[in-house]
Design an enzyme around this catalytic site. Structure first.
Site, PDB file in Angstrom:
ATOM      1  N   ASN A   1       0.818  -1.066  -0.062  1.00 19.05           N
ATOM      2  CA  ASN A   1       0.012  -0.024  -0.048  1.00 19.05           C
ATOM      3  C   ASN A   1       0.792   1.341   0.090  1.00 19.05           C
ATOM      4  O   ASN A   1       2.128   1.171  -0.055  1.00 19.05           O
ATOM      5  CB  ASN A   1      -1.107   0.068   1.314  1.00 19.05           C
ATOM      6  CG  ASN A   1      -0.274  -0.173   2.626  1.00 19.05           C
ATOM      7  OD1 ASN A   1       0.572   0.720   2.758  1.00 19.05           O
ATOM      8  ND2 ASN A   1      -0.425  -1.399   3.205  1.00 19.05           N
TER       9      ASN A   1
ATOM     10  N   ASP B   1      -4.627  -6.096   5.036  1.00 15.53           N
ATOM     11  CA  ASP B   1      -5.739  -6.759   5.869  1.00 15.53           C
ATOM     12  C   ASP B   1      -5.908  -8.089   5.245  1.00 15.53           C
ATOM     13  O   ASP B   1      -6.007  -8.927   5.888  1.00 15.53           O
ATOM     14  CB  ASP B   1      -7.154  -6.000   5.305  1.00 15.53           C
ATOM     15  CG  ASP B   1      -7.049  -4.712   5.907  1.00 15.53           C
ATOM     16  OD1 ASP B   1      -6.943  -4.577   7.408  1.00 15.53           O
ATOM     17  OD2 ASP B   1      -7.759  -3.620   5.526  1.00 15.53           O
TER      18      ASP B   1
ATOM     19  N   LYS C   1       7.255 -17.940 -10.560  1.00 15.20           N
ATOM     20  CA  LYS C   1       6.668 -16.757 -11.139  1.00 15.20           C
ATOM     21  C   LYS C   1       5.295 -17.108 -11.950  1.00 15.20           C
ATOM     22  O   LYS C   1       5.539 -18.351 -12.690  1.00 15.20           O
ATOM     23  CB  LYS C   1       7.540 -16.052 -11.993  1.00 15.20           C
ATOM     24  CG  LYS C   1       6.744 -14.736 -12.638  1.00 15.20           C
ATOM     25  CD  LYS C   1       7.494 -13.836 -13.641  1.00 15.20           C
ATOM     26  CE  LYS C   1       6.883 -12.972 -14.245  1.00 15.20           C
ATOM     27  NZ  LYS C   1       7.685 -12.313 -15.538  1.00 15.20           N
TER      28      LYS C   1
ATOM     29  N   PRO D   1      -3.736 -11.516  10.683  1.00 16.57           N
ATOM     30  CA  PRO D   1      -4.033 -11.319  12.210  1.00 16.57           C
ATOM     31  C   PRO D   1      -3.885  -9.683  12.459  1.00 16.57           C
ATOM     32  O   PRO D   1      -3.084  -8.904  11.745  1.00 16.57           O
ATOM     33  CB  PRO D   1      -2.930 -12.035  12.910  1.00 16.57           C
ATOM     34  CG  PRO D   1      -1.734 -11.824  11.926  1.00 16.57           C
ATOM     35  CD  PRO D   1      -2.307 -12.242  10.503  1.00 16.57           C
ATOM     36  N   ASP D   2      -4.848  -9.416  13.482  1.00 19.26           N
ATOM     37  CA  ASP D   2      -4.822  -7.927  13.905  1.00 19.26           C
ATOM     38  C   ASP D   2      -4.037  -7.929  14.856  1.00 19.26           C
ATOM     39  O   ASP D   2      -3.989  -8.170  16.162  1.00 19.26           O
ATOM     40  CB  ASP D   2      -6.387  -7.636  14.408  1.00 19.26           C
ATOM     41  CG  ASP D   2      -6.194  -5.902  14.419  1.00 19.26           C
ATOM     42  OD1 ASP D   2      -5.007  -5.543  14.837  1.00 19.26           O
ATOM     43  OD2 ASP D   2      -7.268  -5.467  14.021  1.00 19.26           O
ATOM     44  N   ILE D   3      -2.807  -7.549  14.478  1.00 17.36           N
ATOM     45  CA  ILE D   3      -1.632  -7.575  15.465  1.00 17.36           C
ATOM     46  C   ILE D   3      -1.818  -6.568  16.455  1.00 17.36           C
ATOM     47  O   ILE D   3      -1.740  -6.845  17.748  1.00 17.36           O
ATOM     48  CB  ILE D   3      -0.162  -6.716  14.703  1.00 17.36           C
ATOM     49  CG1 ILE D   3      -0.218  -7.690  13.473  1.00 17.36           C
ATOM     50  CG2 ILE D   3       0.995  -7.059  15.602  1.00 17.36           C
ATOM     51  CD1 ILE D   3       1.036  -7.135  12.541  1.00 17.36           C
TER      52      ILE D   3
ATOM     53  N   PHE E   1      -3.332   3.582  15.123  1.00 16.06           N
ATOM     54  CA  PHE E   1      -3.681   4.465  14.070  1.00 16.06           C
ATOM     55  C   PHE E   1      -4.841   4.206  13.400  1.00 16.06           C
ATOM     56  O   PHE E   1      -5.072   2.962  13.003  1.00 16.06           O
ATOM     57  CB  PHE E   1      -2.553   4.647  13.524  1.00 16.06           C
ATOM     58  CG  PHE E   1      -1.795   5.963  13.758  1.00 16.06           C
ATOM     59  CD1 PHE E   1      -0.830   5.670  14.850  1.00 16.06           C
ATOM     60  CD2 PHE E   1      -1.624   6.916  13.045  1.00 16.06           C
ATOM     61  CE1 PHE E   1       0.059   6.628  15.092  1.00 16.06           C
ATOM     62  CE2 PHE E   1      -0.907   8.098  13.462  1.00 16.06           C
ATOM     63  CZ  PHE E   1       0.036   7.790  14.474  1.00 16.06           C
TER      64      PHE E   1
ATOM     65  N   LYS F   1     -13.158   2.233  16.010  1.00 13.55           N
ATOM     66  CA  LYS F   1     -11.830   1.341  16.093  1.00 13.55           C
ATOM     67  C   LYS F   1     -11.262   1.466  17.241  1.00 13.55           C
ATOM     68  O   LYS F   1     -10.553   0.133  17.919  1.00 13.55           O
ATOM     69  CB  LYS F   1     -10.908   2.115  15.135  1.00 13.55           C
ATOM     70  CG  LYS F   1      -9.963   1.283  14.589  1.00 13.55           C
ATOM     71  CD  LYS F   1      -9.457   1.428  12.978  1.00 13.55           C
ATOM     72  CE  LYS F   1     -10.550   1.265  11.984  1.00 13.55           C
ATOM     73  NZ  LYS F   1      -9.967   1.510  10.725  1.00 13.55           N
TER      74      LYS F   1
ATOM     75  N   LYS G   1     -10.485  -2.402  18.749  1.00 11.06           N
ATOM     76  CA  LYS G   1      -8.976  -2.903  19.028  1.00 11.06           C
ATOM     77  C   LYS G   1      -8.589  -2.884  20.378  1.00 11.06           C
ATOM     78  O   LYS G   1      -7.791  -3.478  20.867  1.00 11.06           O
ATOM     79  CB  LYS G   1      -7.908  -1.896  18.173  1.00 11.06           C
ATOM     80  CG  LYS G   1      -8.293  -1.475  16.842  1.00 11.06           C
ATOM     81  CD  LYS G   1      -7.432  -2.481  16.049  1.00 11.06           C
ATOM     82  CE  LYS G   1      -7.775  -2.235  14.246  1.00 11.06           C
ATOM     83  NZ  LYS G   1      -7.048  -2.891  13.624  1.00 11.06           N
TER      84      LYS G   1
HETATM   85  O1  C5P Z   1      -8.244  -2.041  10.969  1.00  6.73           O
HETATM   86  P1  C5P Z   1      -7.261  -0.888  10.584  1.00  6.73           P
HETATM   87  O2  C5P Z   1      -6.342  -1.463   9.656  1.00  6.73           O
HETATM   88  O3  C5P Z   1      -8.092   0.169  10.258  1.00  6.73           O
HETATM   89  O4  C5P Z   1      -6.731  -0.779  11.883  1.00  6.73           O
HETATM   90  C1  C5P Z   1      -5.393   0.317  12.007  1.00  6.73           C
HETATM   91  C2  C5P Z   1      -4.554   0.064  13.415  1.00  6.73           C
HETATM   92  O5  C5P Z   1      -4.423  -1.310  13.474  1.00  6.73           O
HETATM   93  C3  C5P Z   1      -3.269   0.668  12.975  1.00  6.73           C
HETATM   94  O6  C5P Z   1      -2.809   0.888  14.125  1.00  6.73           O
HETATM   95  C4  C5P Z   1      -2.633  -0.723  12.500  1.00  6.73           C
HETATM   96  O7  C5P Z   1      -0.961  -0.526  12.805  1.00  6.73           O
HETATM   97  C5  C5P Z   1      -3.199  -1.617  13.220  1.00  6.73           C
HETATM   98  N1  C5P Z   1      -3.416  -3.073  12.568  1.00  6.73           N
HETATM   99  C6  C5P Z   1      -2.776  -4.174  12.743  1.00  6.73           C
HETATM  100  N2  C5P Z   1      -2.954  -5.497  12.177  1.00  6.73           N
HETATM  101  C7  C5P Z   1      -3.844  -5.330  11.092  1.00  6.73           C
HETATM  102  C8  C5P Z   1      -4.377  -4.160  10.797  1.00  6.73           C
HETATM  103  C9  C5P Z   1      -3.925  -3.202  11.308  1.00  6.73           C
HETATM  104  O8  C5P Z   1      -1.961  -4.066  13.906  1.00  6.73           O
HETATM  105  N3  C5P Z   1      -3.722  -6.648  10.463  1.00  6.73           N
END
Ligand code: C5P
Length: 408
Positions: A217, A286, A296, A314-316, A336, A350, A354
């Site tokens: 991105n 995401d 390739k 995973p949502d870290i 963020f 959010k 989170k």
């Molecule tokens: O869900 P979104 O991407 O909008 O959330 C943004 C926040 O979550 C940012 O702080 C980003 O670093 C963190 N994030 C994460 N893991 C993901 C997606 C976002 O830690 N897979």
């Protein structure tokens, strides 16, 4: 940004080839808003002239304790007293091995050493930027002197490594002008994060499709890197986990480069064990291709694009925040949110989702790749606007806001 506005720096030069860098340093301190009074030793005059430094500083240069000109606005023929009384700091760059040995013993047979000895210890800090041949730097006598000078309250900066004027290679180079300028700015910054270990993620992630293609991105990493710098200025131990970006590492900051979200997850989980603050500024993908191809992917002539399956990353941040809650809040987490509209509502949502105490909202298209940004801080109490400004300026404000919110 004008980082040294209103500061008066006495820039002392002792003898060494690094004197040539002092000219650039003088110029850059002035560009940052400082006033600079140059004082040189006789040995320094062998390497660079007072004319050069007078032209750059816009002030007469002092070299002798017998100089009867007005100094510090006073006509008492005491430049060693007058020059230091108005200083916010004395920076000796370069500080030669001989000059440091002299300072250590409180010797005072020339203007610069006399002025250092005569400075009010509690009001005028002394900062040394050593510069010498690697053997001189490594010599036990020099190392002993550095240690004792530090014990006496002098700030002795580290040295750079690399090619030396003598043709040898090793430790002992004077720090570059921009590094010295950074050290001065850091010196004057209130240490609101002293004792904290701040972990920051920054930049995009890269999810491989095959060995030559991937999904990423437009995150530039600039905001996260600026926060790393601001946290270090504020006295924190800082580790930056960076996705693929070409930005230079801020001075004093530890950096770990990662590529994919899974790489980033692994590094962050490990480092979060010992961090006290986690700021998640990375734009984590995401989704990632479920199974990246090992070779390739080729066009097969059918005109059909290849089918591609994705899995969610995973949502870290949510994982680390939930781990932090389990450790009863030892780690303060900041997220963020890059949105395109309804910033406040989105950021509030959010923050809840989170599970973080502080969520920083920004408008994606207004920040990605840009040097400026605007932030909206959302916590349980409400929201705070940080209006559009240079990212470093915003990062410093954000660091102050985080410091205020840290549990005592
Ligand atoms: O869900 P979104 O991407 O909008 O959330 C943004 C926040 O979550 C940012 O702080 C980003 O670093 C963190 N994030 C994460 N893991 C993901 C997606 C976002 O830690 N897979």
């Amino acid at each position: 940004m004008i980082d040294l506005a209103g500061k008066h720096i006495v820039l002392g030069l002792s003898g060494g080839i690094a004197c040539y860098k002092a000219a650039e340093l003088c110029r850059s301190l002035i560009k940052q808003g400082a006033t600079v009074q140059v004082v040189m030793t006789e040995a320094a005059e062998q390497f660079i002239t007072a004319v050069t430094l007078q032209a750059l500083s816009g002030r007469p240069v002092f070299t002798s304790q017998w100089d009867a000109r007005t100094s510090g606005g006073v006509d008492n023929n005491m430049p060693h007293i007058n020059l230091s009384r108005e200083a916010d700091a004395i920076l000796i760059a370069p500080a030669s091995a001989d000059f440091m040995a002299k300072l250590l013993h409180g010797r005072a047979d020339d203007l610069l050493s006399l002025m250092c000895l005569a400075r009010p210890l509690d009001k005028v800090p002394l900062i040394l930027a050593p510069a010498m041949n690697r053997e001189m730097w490594a010599h036990p006598a020099t190392q002993r002197n550095v240690e004792q000078l530090r014990a006496d309250g002098t700030m002795v900066l580290d040295v750079g490594a690399g090619d030396q004027a003598c043709g040898e290679t090793g430790d002992g180079r004077m720090l570059e002008p921009e590094e010295l300028q950074y050290e001065l700015v850091r010196f004057f910054t209130p240490k609101v994060l002293a004792g904290q270990h701040v972990l920051i993620s920054a930049g995009p992630t890269y999810e491989a499709i095959d060995p030559v293609r991937g999904i990423t991105n437009l995150s530039s990493g600039k905001m996260g890197f600026a926060i790393a710098r601001a946290a270090h200025e504020a006295g924190a131990h800082v580790t930056l986990v960076a996705g693929p970006v070409a930005l230079p590492t801020p001075r004093g900051v530890g950096r770990i480069n990662v590529k994919s979200a899974l790489n980033m997850q692994k590094s962050l989980h490990l480092l979060a064990q010992t961090a006290t603050v986690f700021i998640s500024a990375a734009a984590v993908a995401d989704w990632r291709p479920a199974v990246p191809a090992s070779q390739k992917i080729k066009k097969d002539g059918s005109g059909q694009p290849p089918a591609m399956a994705f899995v969610e990353n995973p949502d870290i941040l949510a994982e680390i925040a939930s781990g932090a809650r389990a450790r009863s809040g030892l780690l303060y987490c900041v997220g963020f949110a890059a949105e395109s509209q309804d910033l406040l509502a989105q950021a509030q949502k959010k923050r809840e989702r989170k599970g973080v105490p502080l969520l920083v909202g920004n408008i994606g298209p207004d920040t990605f790749g840009q040097d400026e940004n605007a932030l909206l801080l959302v916590d349980a109490q409400g929201s705070t606007d940080l209006p559009r400004a240079d990212k470093l300026h915003l990062a410093r404000q954000l660091v102050a806001e985080i410091a205020r919110r840290l549990p005592a």
